[in-house]
Motif scaffolding. Structure first.
Motif, PDB file in Angstrom:
ATOM      1  N   MET A   8       6.193   6.011 -26.671  1.00 19.24           N
ATOM      2  CA  MET A   8       5.957   7.309 -27.151  1.00 19.24           C
ATOM      3  C   MET A   8       6.544   7.621 -28.382  1.00 19.24           C
ATOM      4  O   MET A   8       6.174   8.769 -29.042  1.00 19.24           O
ATOM      5  CB  MET A   8       6.425   8.174 -26.061  1.00 19.24           C
ATOM      6  N   VAL A   9       7.540   7.011 -28.659  1.00 22.47           N
ATOM      7  CA  VAL A   9       8.397   7.353 -30.063  1.00 22.47           C
ATOM      8  C   VAL A   9       7.146   7.269 -31.236  1.00 22.47           C
ATOM      9  O   VAL A   9       7.670   7.808 -32.363  1.00 22.47           O
ATOM     10  CB  VAL A   9       9.540   6.774 -30.195  1.00 22.47           C
ATOM     11  N   ALA A  10       6.194   6.370 -31.003  1.00 22.41           N
ATOM     12  CA  ALA A  10       5.208   6.264 -32.150  1.00 22.41           C
ATOM     13  C   ALA A  10       4.582   7.469 -32.400  1.00 22.41           C
ATOM     14  O   ALA A  10       3.865   7.593 -33.472  1.00 22.41           O
ATOM     15  CB  ALA A  10       4.273   5.233 -31.676  1.00 22.41           C
ATOM     16  N   TRP A  11       4.553   8.570 -31.468  1.00 25.07           N
ATOM     17  CA  TRP A  11       3.849   9.766 -31.519  1.00 25.07           C
ATOM     18  C   TRP A  11       5.153  10.435 -32.470  1.00 25.07           C
ATOM     19  O   TRP A  11       6.066  11.137 -31.714  1.00 25.07           O
ATOM     20  CB  TRP A  11       3.556  10.686 -30.480  1.00 25.07           C
ATOM     21  N   ASP A  12       5.188  10.487 -33.514  1.00 24.48           N
ATOM     22  CA  ASP A  12       6.466  11.069 -34.552  1.00 24.48           C
ATOM     23  C   ASP A  12       6.733  12.477 -34.111  1.00 24.48           C
ATOM     24  O   ASP A  12       5.831  13.202 -34.001  1.00 24.48           O
ATOM     25  CB  ASP A  12       5.925  10.737 -35.824  1.00 24.48           C
ATOM     26  N   GLU A  13       7.943  12.562 -34.075  1.00 24.21           N
ATOM     27  CA  GLU A  13       8.399  13.911 -33.871  1.00 24.21           C
ATOM     28  C   GLU A  13       7.978  14.969 -34.889  1.00 24.21           C
ATOM     29  O   GLU A  13       7.453  16.167 -34.483  1.00 24.21           O
ATOM     30  CB  GLU A  13      10.089  14.155 -34.043  1.00 24.21           C
ATOM     31  N   GLY A  14       7.716  14.704 -36.056  1.00 20.31           N
ATOM     32  CA  GLY A  14       7.194  15.625 -37.115  1.00 20.31           C
ATOM     33  C   GLY A  14       5.758  15.753 -36.777  1.00 20.31           C
ATOM     34  O   GLY A  14       5.314  17.075 -36.794  1.00 20.31           O
ATOM     35  N   PHE A  15       5.001  14.944 -36.175  1.00 20.13           N
ATOM     36  CA  PHE A  15       3.693  15.036 -35.809  1.00 20.13           C
ATOM     37  C   PHE A  15       3.569  15.977 -34.923  1.00 20.13           C
ATOM     38  O   PHE A  15       2.487  16.924 -34.553  1.00 20.13           O
ATOM     39  CB  PHE A  15       2.874  13.750 -35.737  1.00 20.13           C
ATOM     40  N   CYS A  16       4.467  15.661 -33.681  1.00 20.68           N
ATOM     41  CA  CYS A  16       4.260  16.719 -32.437  1.00 20.68           C
ATOM     42  C   CYS A  16       4.747  17.803 -32.828  1.00 20.68           C
ATOM     43  O   CYS A  16       4.082  18.898 -32.360  1.00 20.68           O
ATOM     44  CB  CYS A  16       5.357  16.072 -31.526  1.00 20.68           C
ATOM     45  N   ALA A  17       5.608  18.241 -33.822  1.00 18.47           N
ATOM     46  CA  ALA A  17       6.091  19.465 -33.993  1.00 18.47           C
ATOM     47  C   ALA A  17       5.113  20.141 -34.925  1.00 18.47           C
ATOM     48  O   ALA A  17       4.718  21.542 -34.734  1.00 18.47           O
ATOM     49  CB  ALA A  17       7.368  19.411 -35.239  1.00 18.47           C
ATOM     50  N   MET A  18       4.092  19.501 -35.679  1.00 23.62           N
ATOM     51  CA  MET A  18       2.847  20.069 -36.271  1.00 23.62           C
ATOM     52  C   MET A  18       1.890  20.487 -35.298  1.00 23.62           C
ATOM     53  O   MET A  18       1.329  21.859 -35.302  1.00 23.62           O
ATOM     54  CB  MET A  18       2.152  19.192 -37.261  1.00 23.62           C
ATOM     55  N   LEU A  19       1.686  19.991 -34.228  1.00 26.11           N
ATOM     56  CA  LEU A  19       0.874  20.357 -33.173  1.00 26.11           C
ATOM     57  C   LEU A  19       1.490  21.514 -32.240  1.00 26.11           C
ATOM     58  O   LEU A  19       0.640  22.603 -31.989  1.00 26.11           O
ATOM     59  CB  LEU A  19       0.753  19.244 -32.180  1.00 26.11           C
ATOM     60  N   ALA A  20       2.914  21.460 -32.159  1.00 23.47           N
ATOM     61  CA  ALA A  20       3.414  22.528 -31.432  1.00 23.47           C
ATOM     62  C   ALA A  20       3.245  23.825 -32.248  1.00 23.47           C
ATOM     63  O   ALA A  20       3.148  25.117 -31.741  1.00 23.47           O
ATOM     64  CB  ALA A  20       5.106  22.181 -31.176  1.00 23.47           C
ATOM     65  N   GLU A  21       3.155  23.641 -33.524  1.00 20.81           N
ATOM     66  CA  GLU A  21       3.251  25.047 -34.565  1.00 20.81           C
ATOM     67  C   GLU A  21       1.862  25.587 -34.256  1.00 20.81           C
ATOM     68  O   GLU A  21       1.612  26.663 -34.519  1.00 20.81           O
ATOM     69  CB  GLU A  21       3.450  24.698 -36.163  1.00 20.81           C
ATOM     70  N   ARG A  22       0.687  24.939 -34.028  1.00 21.11           N
ATOM     71  CA  ARG A  22      -0.609  25.344 -33.672  1.00 21.11           C
ATOM     72  C   ARG A  22      -0.478  26.047 -32.266  1.00 21.11           C
ATOM     73  O   ARG A  22      -1.647  26.576 -31.844  1.00 21.11           O
ATOM     74  CB  ARG A  22      -1.726  24.206 -33.611  1.00 21.11           C
ATOM     75  N   GLY A  23       0.305  25.962 -31.530  1.00 20.43           N
ATOM     76  CA  GLY A  23       0.429  26.669 -30.265  1.00 20.43           C
ATOM     77  C   GLY A  23       0.311  25.729 -29.079  1.00 20.43           C
ATOM     78  O   GLY A  23       0.334  26.274 -27.790  1.00 20.43           O
ATOM     79  N   PHE A  24       0.606  24.473 -29.234  1.00 22.90           N
ATOM     80  CA  PHE A  24       0.304  23.536 -27.976  1.00 22.90           C
ATOM     81  C   PHE A  24       1.826  23.459 -27.242  1.00 22.90           C
ATOM     82  O   PHE A  24       2.909  23.346 -28.043  1.00 22.90           O
ATOM     83  CB  PHE A  24      -0.268  22.393 -28.312  1.00 22.90           C
ATOM     84  N   ARG A  25       1.604  23.464 -26.151  1.00 24.68           N
ATOM     85  CA  ARG A  25       2.574  22.547 -25.324  1.00 24.68           C
ATOM     86  C   ARG A  25       2.501  21.148 -25.442  1.00 24.68           C
ATOM     87  O   ARG A  25       1.610  20.485 -24.605  1.00 24.68           O
ATOM     88  CB  ARG A  25       2.754  22.970 -23.791  1.00 24.68           C
ATOM     89  N   VAL A  26       3.071  20.399 -26.133  1.00 26.97           N
ATOM     90  CA  VAL A  26       2.924  18.858 -26.413  1.00 26.97           C
ATOM     91  C   VAL A  26       3.920  18.103 -25.727  1.00 26.97           C
ATOM     92  O   VAL A  26       5.088  18.234 -25.456  1.00 26.97           O
ATOM     93  CB  VAL A  26       3.299  18.701 -28.044  1.00 26.97           C
ATOM     94  N   VAL A  27       3.154  17.296 -25.053  1.00 28.51           N
ATOM     95  CA  VAL A  27       3.918  16.065 -24.060  1.00 28.51           C
ATOM     96  C   VAL A  27       3.536  14.691 -24.632  1.00 28.51           C
ATOM     97  O   VAL A  27       2.381  14.451 -24.688  1.00 28.51           O
ATOM     98  CB  VAL A  27       3.269  16.115 -22.460  1.00 28.51           C
TER      99      VAL A  27
END
Length: 310
Positions: free
Chosen positions: A40-59
Motif C-alpha cells: 500500500m505504501v506505493a500509494w504515496d502519502e502525497g498522492f493520498c493527501a491530494m485526494l484527501a484535499e478533495r474531500g475524500f476519506r482515503v483508505v
C-alpha cells in the motif's frame, strides 16, 4: 486534514488486512487498491493527501499475501505451468477472494459503499468488486488494468520476464531488482525518479519481504478468467486510465476495458508506462474526483463533499 493514520489491522474475510486512512472521516469513502507484488505504501502519502484535499476519506491497504496483511504460506508456491495456464483448481485464491477482502475491509470500517480506484491487479480487484457487489461501489477508476482477456494487451517479452525475476538474497538485491523492473516497465515519457524507487523498494523490503505471495497473486490473476461479459452489465460511473507506452499491460487492454463498461470514460496518457509518474498525479486526482462527481454531488449528510475541480 491531518496526515496518514497509524497503520491498523482489520479482520476481513477470515484474514487480517493492514490499512491506513487520511482525510475527513465523514468524507466520501475512497479505497485505493494496489497491484501485483506491491504494498500500500506505493500509494504515496502525497498522492493520498491530494485526494484527501478533495474531500475524500482515503483508505489504502495491503492486499493479502503482501505487506503486513495475512500471508497464505500454508498454500505453498504454485507451479509456473499452473500459473501460465490459469488452472483454477490449483490456485490458492482468485480475484473474487481479493474482492471479498476489499468489501470485508469496508465492513470493518463501517463503509456501506465507496469509490474504488485500482492500479493494475488492483484495477482487476476493483472491477470484480463492482461485478459481484455493485451496491457497494459508487464509482470505479481502473488504472493500467485489463478485462482479464488474456489475448488482449499481451506484454512485451522483456516486460513479461519481470514477473518471474528472482533477485539475489538480501535488501540491496531486492532494491536493485525493483529499480531494474521499473526501468523496463516504467514511463519512458517521464524521467525516472530512481531515488524514490529505491526508497520505496527499501521500505517495502523492511515492512515484509515475502516472494511466495507474489506467485500466488499471479496465479489469482490468471485463474480468474475473462470479465468482459460481466463488465458489460455494469451501470456505474467509470473511468479507465492507461499509458500509451505500457509494456506490461498494453493499452489495447485499457481500451477493451473502456469498451466493455457502458458510458465509461477513457483517458490514454502519452509517455506513461506501467507506473504512476509523479507529474501525472494531478491528472489522476482530477479523473478520480470527476468520476466520483458523476455518482452524485452530496454525501449522506447533504453537504457537498468535494472541492471544485480546477
Amino acid at each position: 486534514m491531518s496526515g496518514l493514520s497509524e497503520e491498523r489491522l482489520a479482520s476481513a474475510n477470515g484474514i487480517e488486512i493492514a490499512y491506513q486512512e487520511i482525510g475527513d472521516p465523514d468524507g466520501e469513502p475512497l479505497l485505493l487498491v494496489m497491484g501485483l507484488a506491491t504494498q500500500m505504501v506505493a500509494w504515496d502519502e502525497g498522492f493520498c493527501a491530494m485526494l484527501a484535499e478533495r474531500g475524500f476519506r482515503v483508505v489504502r491497504f495491503d492486499n493479502r499475501d503482501i505487506g503486513h496483511s495475512t500471508k497464505l504460506a500454508e498454500a505453498g508456491v504454485p507451479r509456473r505451468t499452473d500459473m501460465l495456464l490459469g488452472r483454477r483448481r490449483t490456485a490458492a485464491y482468485t480475484l473474487r477472494d481479493m474482492a471479498a477482502d476489499t468489501t470485508g475491509l469496508m465492513d470493518f470500517l463501517g463503509i456501506e459503499s465507496a469509490h474504488l480506484a485500482g492500479a493494475s491487479m488492483g484495477g482487476m480487484i476493483a472491477q470484480t468488486v463492482a461485478i459481484r457487489r455493485p451496491e457497494r461501489v459508487r464509482s470505479l477508476v481502473s488504472i493500467m488494468s485489463s478485462t482479464g482477456n488474456r489475448w488482449l494487451g499481451v506484454p512485451t517479452w522483456k516486460a513479461f520476464g519481470t514477473l518471474f525475476n528472482q533477485p539475489g538474497p538480501g535488501r540491496e538485491a531486492a532494491v536493485a531488482a525493483t529499480v531494474k523492473t521499473f526501468r523496463t516497465i516504467g514511463s519512458p515519457g517521464y524521467p525516472m525518479d530512481e531515488a524514490r524507487f529505491r526508497e520505496l523498494a527499501g521500505l517495502s523490503y523492511d515492512r515484509s519481504h515475502h516472494r511466495p505471495g507474489i506467485a500466488r497473486q499471479i496465479h489469482a490473476i490468471t485463474a480468474s478468467g475473462d470479465r468482459t461479459a460481466a463488465l458489460e452489465r455494469l451501470r456505474l460511473p467509470a473511468t479507465v486510465l492507461h499509458g500509451d507506452s505500457d509494456p506490461l499491460i498494453r493499452p489495447l487492454a485499457g481500451r477493451a476495458t473502456a469498451r466493455a463498461i457502458r458510458d465509461s470514460r477513457l483517458r490514454i496518457f502519452e509517455g506513461m508506462g506501467h507506473d504512476l509518474p509523479r507529474d501525472l498525479w494531478p491528472e489522476f486526482v482530477e479523473e478520480i474526483t470527476a468520476t466520483a462527481h458523476r455518482f452524485g454531488p452530496t454525501n449522506s449528510s447533504g453537504r457537498v463533499p468535494f472541492l471544485p475541480t480546477k
